[in-house]
Design an enzyme around this catalytic site. Structure first.
Site, short mmCIF file in Angstrom:
data_model
loop_
_atom_site.label_atom_id
_atom_site.label_comp_id
_atom_site.label_asym_id
_atom_site.label_seq_id
_atom_site.Cartn_x
_atom_site.Cartn_y
_atom_site.Cartn_z
N LYS A 1 14.39 -43.09 2.23
CA LYS A 1 15.75 -43.67 1.99
C LYS A 1 16.85 -42.63 2.26
O LYS A 1 17.15 -41.86 1.38
CB LYS A 1 15.70 -43.98 0.34
CG LYS A 1 16.98 -45.03 0.01
CD LYS A 1 17.62 -44.84 -1.18
CE LYS A 1 18.82 -43.64 -1.41
NZ LYS A 1 19.83 -43.80 -0.38
N ALA B 1 21.66 -34.06 -10.91
CA ALA B 1 21.36 -34.94 -11.83
C ALA B 1 20.69 -36.09 -11.42
O ALA B 1 19.88 -36.85 -12.18
CB ALA B 1 23.05 -35.40 -12.12
N GLU C 1 14.81 -30.53 -4.08
CA GLU C 1 15.68 -29.69 -3.69
C GLU C 1 16.72 -30.06 -4.01
O GLU C 1 17.76 -30.86 -3.39
CB GLU C 1 15.43 -29.80 -1.94
CG GLU C 1 14.12 -29.30 -1.46
CD GLU C 1 13.84 -27.73 -1.53
OE1 GLU C 1 14.79 -27.10 -1.66
OE2 GLU C 1 12.84 -27.44 -1.36
N CYS D 1 23.96 -27.17 0.34
CA CYS D 1 23.50 -26.40 -0.86
C CYS D 1 23.43 -24.94 -0.90
O CYS D 1 23.14 -24.23 -2.08
CB CYS D 1 22.08 -27.33 -1.19
SG CYS D 1 21.04 -26.97 0.18
N GLU E 1 28.76 -26.21 -7.84
CA GLU E 1 29.04 -26.04 -6.29
C GLU E 1 30.36 -26.79 -6.05
O GLU E 1 30.55 -28.25 -6.52
CB GLU E 1 28.16 -27.16 -5.65
CG GLU E 1 26.67 -26.47 -5.51
CD GLU E 1 25.83 -27.58 -4.88
OE1 GLU E 1 25.26 -27.18 -4.00
OE2 GLU E 1 25.67 -28.61 -5.55
P1 NAP Z 1 23.06 -37.40 -4.61
O1 NAP Z 1 24.33 -38.36 -4.89
O2 NAP Z 1 21.99 -36.94 -5.38
O3 NAP Z 1 22.31 -38.33 -3.49
C1 NAP Z 1 21.22 -38.03 -2.78
C2 NAP Z 1 20.33 -38.99 -2.26
O4 NAP Z 1 19.93 -39.71 -3.42
C3 NAP Z 1 21.13 -40.23 -1.62
O5 NAP Z 1 20.23 -40.74 -0.62
C4 NAP Z 1 21.55 -41.08 -2.65
O6 NAP Z 1 21.85 -42.53 -2.26
C5 NAP Z 1 20.34 -41.02 -3.63
N1 NAP Z 1 20.47 -41.46 -4.97
C6 NAP Z 1 21.81 -41.53 -5.70
N2 NAP Z 1 21.63 -42.03 -6.91
C7 NAP Z 1 20.26 -42.33 -6.94
C8 NAP Z 1 19.36 -42.93 -7.86
N3 NAP Z 1 19.92 -43.46 -8.91
N4 NAP Z 1 17.74 -43.19 -7.60
C9 NAP Z 1 17.39 -42.98 -6.33
N5 NAP Z 1 18.41 -42.38 -5.24
C10 NAP Z 1 19.58 -42.06 -5.55
O7 NAP Z 1 23.45 -36.18 -3.53
P2 NAP Z 1 24.70 -36.14 -2.38
O8 NAP Z 1 25.93 -35.74 -3.07
O9 NAP Z 1 24.48 -37.03 -1.69
O10 NAP Z 1 24.29 -34.84 -1.80
C11 NAP Z 1 24.51 -33.57 -2.33
C12 NAP Z 1 23.80 -32.80 -3.15
O11 NAP Z 1 22.79 -32.39 -2.51
C13 NAP Z 1 24.46 -31.50 -3.41
O12 NAP Z 1 23.92 -31.04 -4.80
C14 NAP Z 1 23.55 -30.34 -2.85
O13 NAP Z 1 23.42 -29.13 -3.22
C15 NAP Z 1 22.07 -30.97 -2.47
N6 NAP Z 1 21.36 -30.57 -1.67
C16 NAP Z 1 20.54 -29.71 -1.86
C17 NAP Z 1 19.64 -29.46 -0.58
C18 NAP Z 1 18.48 -28.66 -1.11
O14 NAP Z 1 17.62 -28.29 -0.14
N7 NAP Z 1 18.17 -27.96 -2.24
C19 NAP Z 1 20.08 -29.69 0.45
C20 NAP Z 1 21.01 -30.42 0.70
C21 NAP Z 1 21.86 -30.93 -0.24
P3 NAP Z 1 23.10 -42.92 -1.68
O15 NAP Z 1 23.90 -41.92 -0.95
O16 NAP Z 1 22.79 -44.04 -0.78
O17 NAP Z 1 24.12 -43.33 -2.97
#
Ligand code: NAP
Length: 526
Positions: free
Chosen positions: A220, A276, A295, A329, A426
């Protein structure tokens, strides 16, 4: 070397790090829009712009016909529409992956390895098209996007090789009539949820090891960047990976997430994204006691000691802070500088940041693209305002860029303190907050004062100090005199609330394997 020359030299280095060449002009918005549109048309003609999900090897619309728009963050223009899928499509994708698992897992490691290698070759052969898709939907500069394709594909190549090295064990028995074995077997169907900031690489570093071990996947991608995932899935079919092994659904995130975490047929959830959502998925996966890899978010400290090589520190800090316009990240979130070098570093760093060219990712020489959407810009604005209201000073930027909408000026703040929002969370944008410290002990205290523990950086020429501080930092990744540390051969993952498990490297395979103990008893070996 003068500060000005040092800044220019550093800027050249950073441009090379971003695989981009400095250029003095940004593009006019109408020109941007036409370029992006013609690139999208070309990708459409060559079959790279897919706008359906992939379920059981069939390109599929949402069952109720609903769609979501995918927009270019630089211009706001709609690139295409993709299906807005939910639980029903996800359950069918899980069923396809479950069916495909029985045959894919029984293939020899050599056969799986060959398919993955072919997939890697196709990604590299189509690096330009994949890179264009990344720039179109995510915004990062084209050369940086092509760099992501090469980095992302490297996980497929690496795990194609690791597929052949899933060794078991023979354990010396405690009884003469027994022999004890350890087998490693694929965990099963894997639910793979990925973010928008690396539309390809966050997928390949999960799917590479999963497929190498014999697992099948339901991916996804973020609804903001599904197009790269779909193009990569198309290449997986061309590589001979059987239908059903790789499935892609997108749309209603919580419905898809619920279907994945509650299904007893899904045995593993691997997620990259916010802390979250990660916590929510972990709680959901508890109902069926799945393996979970997370991650999550970081809050990376970048500690620069008085004894650092200033040139190396500038280059490394620029690279880790401004890569992907600060949207990774592992981007430095707090730049913690020792008092003896603070003023000099702040001045040279500001000069270097000033030379970063902002514009559309397709523009020549652009080093800083747009942020992913307006909400991201608003978040950056609110963090900067909070810092200013609590005493931070703006050395550079501090506001939206003239290009408007999703563009924010590369920004340097000084006099930043640990209680400001920008130090606690962040910022995920092109803002470099500078904090000051006096002693090594104080620096370690500031660096560890967070719930996150993903990546940290230190700059020092003192070897003993580099070991001492690297060992004291509560982080899964430490860069010493280096700002770009990710590679397919090294483990990537965090301490504390930055996650569970590791991706990449030999450790990345363990996340997709079950250990089975076999006791062969009541045998007369004489
Ligand atoms: P996000 O809102 O958590 O979204 C990540 C993924 O989760 C997206 O595919 C999103 O779908 C999906 N998602 C959202 N709500 C969900 C739910 N209730 N159930 C299942 N899936 C759900 O994070 P983001 O803002 O896109 O990404 C940025 C974050 O990723 C930052 O905090 C960054 O630090 C972290 N990150 C971590 C790493 C690592 O390796 N540690 C690497 C890259 C990024 P939709 O987008 O379709 O809503």
């Amino acid at each position: 070397m003068t500060l000005a020359r040092m800044a220019v030299r550093t800027c050249n280095l950073i441009h090379r790090s971003f695989a981009s060449i400095p250029h003095s002009n940004t593009l006019h918005s109408r020109q941007i829009s036409m370029d992006a549109q013609s690139i999208a048309a070309q990708l459409n003609n060559s079959g790279f712009l897919r706008n359906q999900g992939l379920v059981g090897g069939k390109w599929t619309d949402a069952y109720d016909g609903k769609t979501i728009k995918v927009c270019n963050p630089a211009t706001g223009e709609v690139i295409t529409k993709v299906p807005c899928m939910g639980g029903r499509e996800t359950n069918d994708a899980i069923a396809s992956a479950y069916d495909a698992f029985s045959s894919w897992s029984k293939r020899t490691a050599a056969e799986r390895s060959k398919c993955l290698r072919k997939w890697y070759d196709l990604m590299i052969a189509h690096r330009d098209e994949l890179g264009q898709l990344i720039t179109l939907e995510q915004g990062k500069p084209l050369k940086e996007a092509i760099g992501e394709v090469i980095y992302g594909a490297s996980f497929i190549e690496f795990f194609a090789e690791e597929a052949k090295r899933v060794y078991g064990d023979i354990i010396p028995s405690t009884l003469a009539d027994r022999r004890l074995f350890v087998l490693k077997q694929p965990v099963g169907v894997v639910g793979t949820i990925t973010p928008w900031n690396f539309p390809l690489a966050m997928i390949t570093r999960k799917v590479g090891p999963a497929l190498a071990c014999g697992c099948t996947v339901v991916i996804k991608p973020s609804e903001l960047t599904p197009l790269t995932a779909l193009a990569a899935a198309e290449l997986s079919l061309q590589a001979g990976i059987p239908p059903g092994v790789v499935n892609v659904v997108m749309g209603n995130a919580s419905d898809i997430g619920d279907a994945l975490v509650t299904s007893p047929q899904v045995r593993k959830i691997t997620f990259t994204g916010s802390t979250a959502v990660g916590k929510k998925l972990m709680a959901g996966a508890a109902g069926t006691v799945k393996k979970v890899s997370l991650e999550l978010g970081g809050n990376a400290p970048c500690v620069i000691f008085d004894d650092a090589d200033l040139d190396v520190a500038l280059k490394g800090t620029l690279a880790t802070k401004f890569r992907n316009s600060g949207q990774t990240c592992v981007c430095a979130n707090r730049i913690i500088v020792q008092e003896g070098i603070y003023e000099k570093f702040a001045s040279a760093f500001t000069n270097a940041v000033q030379n970063l060219n902002v514009g559309d990712g397709f523009g020549e020489g652009v080093a800083q693209g747009p942020l992913i959407n307006e909400a991201a810009v608003q978040k950056v604005e609110s963090f900067v305002q909070d810092a200013i209201s609590k005493g931070a000073k703006v050395l550079l930027g501090g506001k939206r860029h003239d290009l408007g909408r999703t563009f924010y000026e590369p920004t340097v703040l000084t006099d930043v303190k640990s209680d400001m929002l920008i130090s606690r969370e962040e910022v995920f944008g092109p803002v470099a907050p500078l904090l000051q410290f006096r002693t090594e002990e104080e620096a370690i205290g500031i660096a560890n004062d967070t719930n996150a523990g993903l990546a940290a950086y230190i700059f020092t020429t003192n070897v003993q100090r580099s070991w001492r501080v690297a060992e004291a930092l509560e982080y899964g990744i430490v860069g010493v005199n280096e700002g770009l540390v990710s590679t397919e051969v090294a483990p990537f993952g965090g301490f504390k609330q930055s996650g569970l498990g590791r991706e990449g490297s030999k450790y990345g395979m363990d996340e997709y394997l079950e250990i089975k103990y076999v006791c062969l008893g009541n045998m007369n070996f004489n």
